[in-house]
Design an enzyme around this catalytic site. Structure first.
Site, PDB file in Angstrom:
ATOM      1  N   CYS A   1       0.862  -1.187   0.000  1.00 36.97           N
ATOM      2  CA  CYS A   1       0.000   0.000   0.000  1.00 36.97           C
ATOM      3  C   CYS A   1       0.892   1.229   0.000  1.00 36.97           C
ATOM      4  O   CYS A   1       2.114   1.107  -0.096  1.00 36.97           O
ATOM      5  CB  CYS A   1      -0.971  -0.019   1.173  1.00 36.97           C
TER       6      CYS A   1
ATOM      7  N   ARG B   1     -11.338   7.165   6.928  1.00 35.66           N
ATOM      8  CA  ARG B   1     -11.112   5.769   7.297  1.00 35.66           C
ATOM      9  C   ARG B   1     -10.738   5.649   8.773  1.00 35.66           C
ATOM     10  O   ARG B   1     -10.945   4.598   9.375  1.00 35.66           O
ATOM     11  CB  ARG B   1      -9.966   5.180   6.461  1.00 35.66           C
TER      12      ARG B   1
END
Ligand code: EPU
Length: 418
Positions: free
Chosen positions: A116, A395
């Protein structure tokens, strides 16, 4: 896409209620798969990552209902033991369902997460530990296929203390036959919180939160009522919001004992911090340059590195920040530079020369904690900062604009087209 606009230059003042910890709620939600009984979970934050995991749990078979101040969840039957790529690519923490699914139904098929924005993020230690417990694991077409009629207790040594790896193995071992030991386990407080939850369900876990965990497997787990611990990274981020704006924030519902490294580093930069029971008062004063290095708990968390970088950008001198956990967690530096910060990155080190002021600019968030660092920079920059790609922020930070507005910040979200 939504963006956030922040008017810099206002000293924050007031009270902030710290939410439940994302990184404790995620494994606890995954652990509900281990039992067919009802769980009642309090203090689960309302966040993008939490919603993602809840939706995946529903696909797997969970019935979830939101009550006034708790979330009720029951997984009577596993309907589906898969977590396909469409879920795992949205949030890599969905890997947390692997251990519980395998332990509960003897088989799990979970997409292998890729890297990521912050690094490669391998999970070979999760798989090695499960194999030691007798699982047969194959990876084909990007999917981990794990099988074990009955997991068996094992002695597991983790070469690197991995947080979600330790959690995965602890969850799997809770229902294994016999005793599992995890050496060089990660010690993060969220692991202790997961173990507490599992022990409320009847598991026998000793030593979670230290580097030596012993799990005596039991044949079944019950449901439990449990309150998720407060988010130490959210608290740390607000601590630095007080420090960078030279404000005065009273952080309620946090656990200072879990935050020693963050408190001490923030003090070293010049803020006054008063530790109270379940609360912290942070008075921002001068901002001195200090060096810092991220380390596994109890060291300074990598999840606070980007926020400290924003603070050091406006310090009175030169500092070096060393990131030892993730290999590319410096994405925020380029954006901070656009605001006038003087930062040079070489490998795992960032050299920062404090500047007297930052100036507002349009900037882009690249990951969750980078977003938090850009918000901090925006709070002191001259002019109006515009931050794009703020879905990263949603998030992991519950109601952040509201919380900042309540303590005096001028911040607003502008809705954009999808
Ligand atoms: N590692 C390996 N092999 C493995 C697993 C990890 O070498 O099999 C290495 C990683 O490459 C890294 C180190 O171990 O260098 C630590 O990684 P870890 O596995 O502990 O990270 P994680 O479990 O994937 C959790 C948090 C992260 C947080 C890190 C470090 C959750 C859901 N995520 O990730 O949180 O940064 O621990 O504390 O708990 C965030 O909230 O913004 C976030 C990224």
């Amino acid at each position: 896409m939504d963006k956030i606009l922040i008017q810099g230059g206002i000293a924050l003042d007031g009270e902030v209620h710290i939410s439940g910890a994302k990184n404790a709620a995620l494994p606890i939600l995954a652990a509900t798969l281990l039992s067919s009984e009802i769980h009642r979970l309090k203090n689960v934050p309302h966040l993008g990552d939490i919603t993602t995991l809840k939706r995946l749990l529903e696909k797997i078979g969970a019935e979830i209902s939101e009550k006034d101040d708790y979330c009720e969840i029951q997984v009577k039957h596993i309907k589906n033991n898969e977590a396909p790529y469409s879920w795992v690519k949205t949030m890599r923490a969905t890997i947390l369902v692997l251990g519980p699914l395998l332990a509960r139904c003897g088989e799990a098929h979970v997409s292998l997460p890729g890297g990521c924005a912050i690094g490669a993020r391998p999970i070979q230690l999760h798989l090695m530990g499960l194999e030691k417990m007798g699982a047969e694991i194959t990876i084909e077409h990007g999917i981990i296929h794990a099988k074990a009629a009955k997991l068996k207790g094992a002695a597991i040594y983790l070469e690197t203390p991995t947080v979600t790896g330790t959690e995965t193995l602890m969850m799997a071992a809770a229902l294994a036959e016999g005793t599992t030991t995890i050496e060089n386990a990660a010690c993060e407080p969220e692991i202790g919180d997961l173990a507490n939850f599992l022990n409320h369900c009847g598991a026998q876990i000793i030593g979670a939160g230290t580097d030596h965990i012993v799990i005596n497997g039991v044949s079944a787990l019950s449901g439990a009522s449990y309150e998720v611990m407060p988010d130490r990274i959210e608290a740390g981020t607000f601590m630095l919001a007080a420090a960078i704006t030279k404000g005065d924030l009273h952080l309620k519902n946090c656990r200072p004992a879990d935050m020693i490294s963050i408190i001490e580093k923030c003090r070293a930069t010049g803020s006054e911090i008063r530790v109270e029971k379940d609360a912290l008062r942070v008075l921002g004063k001068e901002i001195h340059a200090v060096d810092l290095k991220t380390l596994p708990y109890p060291g300074l968390p990598t999840d606070m590195q980007a926020q400290f970088m924003a603070l050091m950008s406006v310090s009175d001198g030169a500092s070096v920040i060393t990131e030892t956990i993730f290999e590319s967690r410096f994405n925020h530096c380029a954006e901070l530079r656009r605001m006038g910060a003087d930062i040079r990155v070489e490998g795992k080190h960032a050299m920062i020369k404090g500047v007297p002021r930052l100036s507002a600019a349009p900037i882009m968030a690249s990951d969750l904690r980078a977003s938090a660092s850009l918000i901090l920079a925006g709070l002191v920059a001259e002019g109006e900062t515009e931050i794009r790609r703020i879905y990263h922020l949603d998030r992991g930070y519950e109601a952040i604009e509201q919380k900042l507005t309540d303590v005096g910040a001028v911040i607003q979200r502008v809705k954009g087209k999808a």
